[in-house]
Design an enzyme around this catalytic site. Structure first.
Site, short mmCIF file in Angstrom:
data_model
loop_
_atom_site.label_atom_id
_atom_site.label_comp_id
_atom_site.label_asym_id
_atom_site.label_seq_id
_atom_site.Cartn_x
_atom_site.Cartn_y
_atom_site.Cartn_z
N GLU A 149 46.07 -10.74 -4.65
CA GLU A 149 45.37 -11.83 -5.34
C GLU A 149 46.34 -12.90 -5.87
OE1 GLU A 149 42.54 -10.12 -8.14
OE2 GLU A 149 41.10 -9.93 -6.50
N GLU A 305 37.95 -5.69 -1.16
CA GLU A 305 37.57 -4.95 -2.37
C GLU A 305 36.15 -5.30 -2.78
OE1 GLU A 305 40.11 -5.59 -5.77
OE2 GLU A 305 41.92 -5.60 -4.55
#
Ligand code: GLA
Ligand code: ZN
Length: 670
Positions: A149, A305
């Site tokens: 991320e 995810e």
């Protein structure tokens, strides 16, 4: 399209290193029952695999990889460079980032490195090299997950110097910088590169977002996005040199503002992203974000995810209701995913994510609702084999999404604080979603000619060549919809002079003389030519017709009677201009007409409250049918007679879908 996968990856983040080894075998047994075939490992293990500056220790990772290889997992190997080890920060404090307030951080948290720190770069590169050297020949490791991320900002002196280099490369001369940023304003003219400071709270920032010189802030945002991207490319190239066929990615975050994901995607082998809607995020917005992630490369993506049920970091971390995770997973596939991966496989014992959902909960067994639901989905996905993989989402509608525009629109001061880019785009997307019309989210440099209709709401920044491309799209018969706050500035946030909407003015056939901003409690109304009305607000363009026809006019205030919605014939096509934020019925009216003009049709003929999304392989059309409404919904007749890939049963007229129910109906393409 050929898929990048041999099977639907089903698994997720797994951190056995946080657990005693006795538990690992038990994990494997439990995961087998859930048809787990993939694990993402080593995401935050830098301190473990490099305990000090010159020592690497892969003993634990070796064991994990051996075990997962024996189980025939597809391993997604992360590079671990997203959280700095404490020893590194102690010895080289400058590796830590400096925030918007100008505070250099101490050791702590994650996503904490200065992207322009040479020390960080050196050690991140070395670590990646060690990993690929050690594991690059393992046939089970075919996916690499770089960092995690990306998105941290930094305003340190290192970054300032790197910004100067970036600016020199872009602008060549100080004069060009002064012009781009309009530095005559407030007498900010600079005469030397090192007079340029970073635009944070100590500099040009006004509050958290707005800035006195949005041109500088937009360039700084571009620079940080590029800096992080060069960190990504540095690791990618190390992996590629040893493993040229590996699929290399990093997990993106949907409409995250910080990075220009269209630019990033060009450097990624496949897009992957993390989907964490809140309890109140509209399903249309989740769908839009998936479409955006698919749009980045215009091909299927990985869901890296999602939580099996609960989160820990939102305001209210509600459970996913029975059936919800499954329905959400099918929605993800429907919009272009070829994998379903979770964060996480086993719930952690401590730290801020101990309340984050996982396939194995703290109870440590398979006797949980969440496990049973995961296992059911796992067995369904396994039964599809490779049938759905690589299939496309055919769309005749494109919605433009542009990060430069996002930054410019939200950094600029005025006319309204409440103008939010993603929200504006979603207002338009929602219409198509509710009608089951397939949409591609497209960049400003897409090939427009593949679409019948392009929506470009709040296209505030119109960069070089864009107006020409849009004009030729419309002249050739396309339908373009744009709105208030469009065509106003160039790539540096300087106004296109001569009247709004600048370069869009001639194709839209309107001149916007003034822009009124309305507070939330203030409303105006639009009266359509058929006499119906809709409320409108936020911004109200005061415009004059220059060839366009008015489809609606304002009802109130001193600009009563002036046009608020217009349509202009341009070449063989039409341009719609929506001069204010219409309520949902008002916008629906305009878009219904535009869709009819453009000859765009929904994926099924009937109106329905169900979400119906289509993917197509060379041989098969897949209808993903999902009920997100909270009430039973009838199956549209046109879907009867098709076979459900999940159950093998044929859908019948009169069937209905309960809340969270899913069908995956198939039809051969001849
Ligand atoms: C992000 C991160 C994960 C984890 C989850 C929790 O997506 O990538 O490491 O922290 O959030 O929701
Ligand atoms: Zn920095």
């Amino acid at each position: 399209m050929k898929s990048k996968f041999k099977r639907i990856l089903y698994g997720g983040d797994y951190n056995p290193n946080q657990w005693p080894e006795e538990i690992w075998a038990e994990d494997m047994r439990i995961f087998r029952d859930a048809h787990i075939n993939s694990a993402t490992i080593n995401v935050f293990s830098w301190a473990k695999i490099q305990p000090s500056e010159n020592v690497y220790d892969f003993s634990c990772l070796d064991k994990m990889i051996d075990m997962l290889s024996r189980e025939n997992y597809d391993i997604v190997l992360a590079t671990s460079t997203a959280a700095l080890p404490a020893w590194m920060v102690k010895k080289y404090p400058e590796v830590m980032s400096t925030d918007y307030e100008g505070r250099q951080h101490h050791f702590g948290q994650r996503h904490n490195a200065c992207p322009n720190s040479l020390v960080y770069q050196k050690y991140a590169k070395a670590l990646t090299a060690k990993l690929v050297e050690r594991y690059g020949d393992n046939p089970h490791i075919t996916y690499w997950h770089i960092n995690n991320e990306y998105g941290a900002e930094c305003y340190c002196d290192n970054c300032k110097k790197a910004f100067h280099v970036w600016l020199k490369d872009k602008y060549k001369t100080i004069h060009a910088v002064n012009t781009a940023w309009n530095m005559e304003f407030w007498g900010h003219t600079i005469y030397d590169w090192d007079e340029i400071v970073v635009p944070n709270a100590l500099g040009e920032g006004i509050g958290k977002e707005k800035t006195a010189f949005s041109g500088i802030s937009i360039d700084y945002r571009r620079f940080i996005s590029d800096s992080l991207l060069s960190n990504y490319k540095m690791e990618r190239d190390v992996i590629r040199a040893k493993q040229p066929h590996a699929l290399i990615t990093t997990n993106l975050m949907g409409t995250f503002k910080g990075l220009d994901y269209f630019k990033w995607a060009k450097e990624m082998d496949i897009v992957s992203w993390d989907n964490y809607p809140a309890y109140d995020t509209p399903w249309s917005q989740v769908a839009m974000t998936h479409d955006l992630m698919r749009g980045l490369k215009n091909e299927p993506f990985m869901l890296m995810e999602q939580t099996p049920s609960q989160q820990n970091w939102q305001k209210y971390n509600s459970l996913k209701r029975p059936g919800q995770m499954r329905a959400q997973s099918y929605q993800t596939l429907a919009h272009g995913a070829d994998t379903i991966q979770f964060f996480q496989l086993r719930r952690s014992v401590g730290g801020c994510e101990k309340f984050h959902g996982a396939i194995i909960a703290h109870a440590g067994t398979e006797n949980t609702r969440v496990f049973r639901e995961t296992a059911q989905l796992g067995s369904e996905l396994e039964s599809f084999g490779n049938k759905t993989l690589g299939s496309a989402n055919p769309s005749r509608v494109g919605i433009i999404f542009d990060w430069d525009n996002y930054w410019a629109l939200e950094y600029t001061s005025g006319p309204s604080e409440d103008l939010k880019y993603v929200e504006q785009i979603h207002n338009y997307y929602k219409f198509f979603y509710n009608k089951n019309i397939s949409v591609d989210m497209i960049p400003v440099d897409a090939d427009f000619s593949q679409y019948n209709l392009i929506a470009a709401p709040v296209l505030y920044m119109v960069k070089d060549n864009m107006a020409e491309e849009l004009e030729s799209f419309v002249a050739n018969g396309g339908t373009l919809i744009t709105s208030f706050m469009s065509g106003i500035v160039d790539q540096s946030d300087n106004v296109h002079l001569g009247g709004y909407p600048g370069p869009l003015r001639s194709m839209a056939g309107v001149w916007v003389e003034e822009i009124d901003a309305l507070a939330p409690e203030q409303k105006n109304h639009a009266r359509f030519t058929d006499g119906t009305t809709a409320s409108c607000g936020l911004l109200c363009d005061l415009m004059h017709l220059e060839g366009a026809e008015a489809l609606a006019v304002y009802e109130d205030d001193f600009y009563q009677g002036m046009p608020v919605v217009t349509r202009n014939h341009f070449g063989k096509g039409n341009v719609y201009y929506v001069g204010s934020q219409l309520d949902e019925t008002g916008l629906e009216k305009v878009l219904t007409q535009a869709v009819a003009d453009a000859g765009v049709t929904p994926v099924i003929p009937e109106a329905t409250q169900l979400e119906v999304t289509v993917r197509e392989s060379e041989t098969t059309r897949f209808y993903y049918v999902m009920n997100f409404t909270g009430e039973a919904q009838p199956l549209p007749d046109s879907l009867a007679g098709k076979t459900d890939l999940i159950t093998g049963e044929t859908a019948k007229c009169g069937d209905s879908l309960k809340p969270w129910d899913v069908l995956l109906l198939t039809e051969m393409i001849h």
